[in-house]
Design a protein around this motif. Sequence first.
Motif, PDB file in Angstrom:
ATOM      1  N   ALA A  88      36.766  42.849  36.838  1.00  0.00           N
ATOM      2  CA  ALA A  88      37.938  43.271  37.607  1.00  0.00           C
ATOM      3  C   ALA A  88      38.135  44.779  37.450  1.00  0.00           C
TER       4      ALA A  88
ATOM      5  N   PRO B 135      44.445  45.502  39.310  1.00  0.00           N
ATOM      6  CA  PRO B 135      44.134  44.287  40.072  1.00  0.00           C
ATOM      7  C   PRO B 135      45.402  43.539  40.478  1.00  0.00           C
ATOM      8  N   ASN B 136      45.375  42.974  41.668  1.00  0.00           N
ATOM      9  CA  ASN B 136      46.441  42.085  42.100  1.00  0.00           C
ATOM     10  C   ASN B 136      46.571  40.964  41.075  1.00  0.00           C
TER      11      ASN B 136
ATOM     12  N   ARG C   1      47.923  37.976  41.114  1.00  0.00           N
ATOM     13  CA  ARG C   1      47.581  36.612  41.550  1.00  0.00           C
ATOM     14  C   ARG C   1      46.060  36.419  41.462  1.00  0.00           C
ATOM     15  N   GLU C   2      45.324  37.430  41.933  1.00  0.00           N
ATOM     16  CA  GLU C   2      43.863  37.332  41.920  1.00  0.00           C
ATOM     17  C   GLU C   2      43.325  37.404  40.496  1.00  0.00           C
ATOM     18  N   LEU C   3      43.980  38.191  39.659  1.00  0.00           N
ATOM     19  CA  LEU C   3      43.556  38.303  38.268  1.00  0.00           C
ATOM     20  C   LEU C   3      43.720  36.945  37.577  1.00  0.00           C
TER      21      LEU C   3
ATOM     22  N   ARG D 227      43.575  34.032  39.025  1.00  0.00           N
ATOM     23  CA  ARG D 227      42.490  33.184  39.543  1.00  0.00           C
ATOM     24  C   ARG D 227      41.202  33.458  38.772  1.00  0.00           C
ATOM     25  N   LEU D 228      40.931  34.755  38.585  1.00  0.00           N
ATOM     26  CA  LEU D 228      39.695  35.157  37.916  1.00  0.00           C
ATOM     27  C   LEU D 228      39.694  34.690  36.453  1.00  0.00           C
TER      28      LEU D 228
ATOM     29  N   ILE E 121      47.273  29.161  40.954  1.00  0.00           N
ATOM     30  CA  ILE E 121      46.958  29.135  39.533  1.00  0.00           C
ATOM     31  C   ILE E 121      47.613  30.333  38.856  1.00  0.00           C
TER      32      ILE E 121
ATOM     33  N   GLN F 123      35.099  30.755  42.577  1.00  0.00           N
ATOM     34  CA  GLN F 123      36.462  31.206  42.265  1.00  0.00           C
ATOM     35  C   GLN F 123      36.436  32.632  41.748  1.00  0.00           C
ATOM     36  N   GLU F 124      35.379  32.941  40.998  1.00  0.00           N
ATOM     37  CA  GLU F 124      35.220  34.308  40.507  1.00  0.00           C
ATOM     38  C   GLU F 124      35.039  35.270  41.682  1.00  0.00           C
TER      39      GLU F 124
ATOM     40  N   ALA G 292      38.206  36.021  43.874  1.00  0.00           N
ATOM     41  CA  ALA G 292      39.183  36.889  43.210  1.00  0.00           C
ATOM     42  C   ALA G 292      38.716  38.337  43.260  1.00  0.00           C
ATOM     43  N   LEU G 293      37.431  38.559  42.955  1.00  0.00           N
ATOM     44  CA  LEU G 293      36.912  39.932  42.905  1.00  0.00           C
ATOM     45  C   LEU G 293      36.915  40.571  44.290  1.00  0.00           C
TER      46      LEU G 293
ATOM     47  N   THR H 157      38.820  39.836  46.824  1.00  0.00           N
ATOM     48  CA  THR H 157      40.202  40.098  47.232  1.00  0.00           C
ATOM     49  C   THR H 157      40.753  41.344  46.538  1.00  0.00           C
ATOM     50  N   MET H 158      40.442  41.487  45.247  1.00  0.00           N
ATOM     51  CA  MET H 158      40.855  42.702  44.533  1.00  0.00           C
ATOM     52  C   MET H 158      40.266  43.941  45.198  1.00  0.00           C
TER      53      MET H 158
ATOM     54  N   ASN I 239      42.168  44.740  48.296  1.00  0.00           N
ATOM     55  CA  ASN I 239      43.462  45.331  47.946  1.00  0.00           C
ATOM     56  C   ASN I 239      43.299  46.790  47.541  1.00  0.00           C
TER      57      ASN I 239
ATOM     58  N   SER J 254      43.138  35.209  48.324  1.00  0.00           N
ATOM     59  CA  SER J 254      42.042  34.285  48.059  1.00  0.00           C
ATOM     60  C   SER J 254      42.557  32.847  48.032  1.00  0.00           C
TER      61      SER J 254
END
Lengths: 400, 400
Positions: A53, A60-61, A63-65, A67-68, A144, B74-75, B78-79, B81-82, B85, B93
């Motif tokens: 990330a 990092p956003n 929400r996405e973090l 998820r990651l 999540i 899922q990884e 997220a990446l 989408t980040m 952004n 995502s």
Amino acid sequence: MRIVQKYGGTSVGTIEKIKNIAESLVEQKKQGRELVVVVSAMGKTTDALLAKAGSITSKPNKRELDRLLSVGEQETIALLTMALNEFGVGAISLTGYQAGIETTGIHTKSKIKSIDSKKVEKYLAEGKIVIVAGFQGINEAGDITTLGRGGSDTSAVALAASLNCECEIYTDVDGIYGVDPRAYSKAKKIDEISYEEMMEMSSLGAGVMEVRAVELGKKYGVPIYVGRTLSDKRGTMIVERNLDMEEKVITGLGITDNIILTTLKSLENTPENISDIFEALGEAGVNIDMISQTLVEGGGLNLSFTCPDNELNLLEEALDRIRRELGEVQVEEHNHFTKISLVGIGMMSHPGVAGKVFKVFAREGIRFYQVTTSEISISYAIDPKDKERAVHALAEAFNL
Amino acid sequence: MRIVQKYGGTSVGTIEKIKNIAESLVEQKKQGRELVVVVSAMGKTTDALLAKAGSITSKPNKRELDRLLSVGEQETIALLTMALNEFGVGAISLTGYQAGIETTGIHTKSKIKSIDSKKVEKYLAEGKIVIVAGFQGINEAGDITTLGRGGSDTSAVALAASLNCECEIYTDVDGIYGVDPRAYSKAKKIDEISYEEMMEMSSLGAGVMEVRAVELGKKYGVPIYVGRTLSDKRGTMIVERNLDMEEKVITGLGITDNIILTTLKSLENTPENISDIFEALGEAGVNIDMISQTLVEGGGLNLSFTCPDNELNLLEEALDRIRRELGEVQVEEHNHFTKISLVGIGMMSHPGVAGKVFKVFAREGIRFYQVTTSEISISYAIDPKDKERAVHALAEAFNL
């Protein structure tokens, strides 16, 4: 007997370790235990994901973090469940969501709102070992979320509360020590500690368990055991305070390095002034810890507080705002201080702890720059060069 | 214009590549495209996860394997989408579940049952780029499932069908070629191909797109573009068959290596016999491909079929059962054969393709051991030593 166990990242750091834990669970199951097992991400997985990330963005956003970061635990639960199946034992993995862990609040720092343990109960009734992804849940929006630092401990204690059973936290230390053994090699392991003491110890840098998990344990009366993974050596029980505990004046000594001590001098002593200062610090996101104030001659006020070193930028930002709002303020800053704290519910019934400490410090010639007290703790900001002497002298004086 | 794009594992294999794709998406968004982007796991992630499972058990529980394998996508979401952004573009995502992808059937080989695209539509309406985890969905039990080989292609085409738009599959080749360029360097790229031809090509070893995804495209009339990631070079459109296509007799040549050709000799020619044989093969899990039978003098029957080399164990198991049930059966096996297939909807209106192929084979002195035909294809099992000559001669003869 029903039990929730939690194994941290180091305990599941390799495939070999996962197999070993599976073997132990099989053995425990044979002895009639109903097992719910919460696991963290394998070893350095979370750090590796954070690094990915970080190579994309510095902000990092969230929400996405979430998820990651939640990916690591999903990997561990699948692998541990496979390992149990390989031993011929029925097991099933559940994500935080599937285990009914509902969260609220901001991403990356969510809190558990409620647990619907129907699904877990169902699989336990089927005789399965239930493997749950720690650190994660699902929020109102169906996304999540993660629970922040030490989140898996919180998952485990919350599950134990909802299942009305004991919680065992397995980690890479033998239990809770009165003093960090790295700072004082003769430190003694504590057999039993109260939630309150443990909460003070957690926040004061004992580093073994996160304070939120202990708080939750206290709230729901969950007995918590902390011990070394796959070791027979007895660890520490965290329980309701009892009379025996009060016999001992001090239970533990906490050490927090790298704090900044800031003193604002000769402030005008009005409630608005003080409130403006803490508002500025709060809005900048500075985590204020020890606060003290002293009156000075002529009616003014000296105000001191501490915060972590790594918040220096935020602190400077807040101080700039304070200067703008209050006019020129005299500021004194000391970087890299160390905080030493003594914790014990016995302090409530045994006055004179502070006096004993002052005596020790005087004898050792240790100067302290700040002192604060709570009902069950007393903390001192000292020069790091005095740390070792202070820890040894206090540990001996209070038999830790 | 609304569009679903899919980027495969190689295309998102590094952080740098993810950033590049994000940049391209930002550009496309500026041009007014409504984008839904399906991604696979980064590079070799899935292989690495499989290896971990393999070091625990040779027969992982399929539910747990799905949980494990679904982690990779899922990884990536997220990446990516980040990264979007970071370019200041709104993006979100969604896991397969959140994108409304409901599946049915066994774990690791689930099929998409339905898609509820409400959530995707909502985010598109908010102007966001929607990033969806390929290869995964959720089944009736609320468990994560995966869609098997090429599953992300299927996710993308199914989403395009539910959103009523075109689907672009981005990969590491320039499009669909009449012949695999590794086997025939002068192979020509196909600009336009029908679903039917592409389905034959997919199953005959063209290897670019999974046949299920093409089938789904045909069923819902989704135009599918296949081309190279971040390249301006024009790829291949997969569309409904049209009259222009029928001008060209043969569209492509498929090559499948490592097949076993088995012949059961002088069988008694009864329907029960044949049915028993295929039942035994089916229950052993052998993937039978080319089947042919010839009558022999005296009323008996020779039955030939092919299957992949790596199913030799399953085949032997089935043959043992066949021997037990039918008494002694004479079996002839040829390992490591190669299948060459010619595909083209023009074959339906142009008779004589088979004749032309036989002429080419005769001229080149190439022997074939098996031949089967479908409405739009004709396939030959040949000796691998003849493969190169056969491919070149046929590609030239049919201008591929």
